[in-house]
Enzyme design. Structure first.
Site, PDB file in Angstrom:
ATOM      1  N   ARG A   1       3.575  -4.513  11.610  1.00  0.00           N
ATOM      2  CA  ARG A   1       4.516  -3.422  11.847  1.00  0.00           C
ATOM      3  C   ARG A   1       5.879  -4.037  12.166  1.00  0.00           C
ATOM      4  NH1 ARG A   1       1.518  -0.420   9.633  1.00  0.00           N
ATOM      5  NH2 ARG A   1       0.607   1.523  10.413  1.00  0.00           N
TER       6      ARG A   1
ATOM      7  N   GLU B   1      11.997   2.241   7.734  1.00  0.00           N
ATOM      8  CA  GLU B   1      11.537   2.156   6.347  1.00  0.00           C
ATOM      9  C   GLU B   1      11.849   3.449   5.607  1.00  0.00           C
ATOM     10  OE1 GLU B   1       7.398   1.066   6.335  1.00  0.00           O
ATOM     11  OE2 GLU B   1       7.766  -0.816   7.390  1.00  0.00           O
TER      12      GLU B   1
ATOM     13  N   HIS C   1       6.566  -2.554   2.150  1.00  0.00           N
ATOM     14  CA  HIS C   1       5.333  -2.142   2.820  1.00  0.00           C
ATOM     15  C   HIS C   1       4.210  -1.930   1.801  1.00  0.00           C
ATOM     16  CE1 HIS C   1       3.871  -0.215   6.791  1.00  0.00           C
ATOM     17  NE2 HIS C   1       2.842  -0.723   6.132  1.00  0.00           N
TER      18      HIS C   1
END
Length: 325
Positions: free
Chosen positions: A233, A262, A281
């Protein structure tokens, strides 16, 4: 516990919906909704399936959850769901552990090889049609420190160890010799372990204990030739400190698959800093991952409907699953 039969399941989704043919409808009444309709959909629902794991809609909709017993998320991390009311409730939370471990480990190995073999320069030189010979680094006998000893960290440790890297792990406590991670040390020993690592790989859940764990003081303890890899994370790293460390040459580079915000904002220096690899991601998203997520939830839904124990139950106080797979 008596289970309503069939249970009413709300599936929270975005434009990306679960794949067809997942079989859930055999075991439940399904209601699909987007974030803006969640509060309307929740009354009377027994189960919430958070397919859109990036959504932050549940805290605001929580007062409408008058019959909820179980929440499942299509992710390994559960940090976005651990608001106070849910943590204090009796609602069971499960995650999708078991789907992402191997793809993420493979991705980490790819990033290590990209750094060691200078693949970004190779791609750039080819684009420029430039014959740029150079020597590259070996990875055999290089050291990797894996922060996080859950299933993802263990898969990373096994794969890096299989190609000859020297692996050590960092977890909640000193556990000594370990078949996957070589040896596991307590998080409190991270400062003394960092100077010996060529690659520092972050694979820990985001909790109050890990938020901002990699800050200026930790980066200063790393080797100037070391690289940081984050597939966990973004909140584990203080991004401003990382940018400063990269600019100053405190560390040699970073491969980042996760970020504080993000998508990564267009004005972030991380896009253009030398020695930085940015990915959106995607480290766990190998072909077939949606079908695997759907199958895992279906297995748990059958268990729920039959009154059997659920897989991947999260300890909401700690923020992760504590049982071994």
């Amino acid at each position: 516990m008596a289970v309503p039969h069939p249970p009413r399941v709300v599936v929270l989704h975005s434009d990306d919906r679960p794949p067809r043919g997942h079989g859930w409808q055999r075991w439940a009444h399904l209601h699909y909704c987007r974030a803006e309709r969640l509060a309307t959909a929740l009354p009377g629902a027994d189960v919430l399936m958070v397919w859109d794991w990036t959504s932050t809609a549940l805290p605001a909709a929580w007062p409408a959850a008058d019959a909820l017993r179980w929440i499942h998320t299509a992710s390994a991390g559960v940090d976005r769901l651990l608001f106070d009311e849910l943590v204090a409730s009796e609602v069971v939370l499960t995650n999708s552990r078991g789907v992402f471990e191997t793809p993420i480990a493979e991705y980490v190995l790819g990033l290590v090889l990209a750094f060691a073999k200078d693949l970004p320069t190779t791609v750039e030189s080819q684009r420029e049609q430039c014959w740029r010979h150079r020597e590259t680094e070996p990875i055999r006998d290089r050291s990797a420190l894996v922060v996080g000893t859950g299933p993802i960290g263990r898969a990373i440790g096994r794969l890096l160890g299989s190609v000859g890297m020297r692996v050590r792990g960092v977890g909640r406590r000193d556990d000594g010799p370990d078949p996957d991670l070589g040896e596991v040390f307590a998080t409190s020993r991270l400062p003394e372990l960092l100077p010996d690592a060529d690659y520092v790989v972050l694979a820990a859940p985001l909790t109050d204990a890990t938020r901002g764990a990699i800050d200026a003081s930790m980066l200063a303890r790393m080797r100037r030739t070391a690289r940081l890899v984050n597939v966990a994370r973004g909140g584990l790293v203080v991004e401003e400190d990382l940018v400063a460390a990269l600019r100053a040459g405190t560390i040699a580079g970073a491969a980042l698959d996760v970020f504080a915000a993000e998508p990564l904002p267009a004005d972030s220096p991380l896009w253009t800093l030398p020695g930085v690899l940015v990915s959106p991601h995607m480290s766990g998203d190998a072909h077939g991952w949606r079908a695997e997520l759907a199958a895992l939830f279906c297995d748990n839904l059958v268990r729920y409907a039959q009154g059997r124990p659920l897989r991947n139950v999260v300890d909401k106080r700690l923020g992760f699953v504590t049982s071994r797979p």
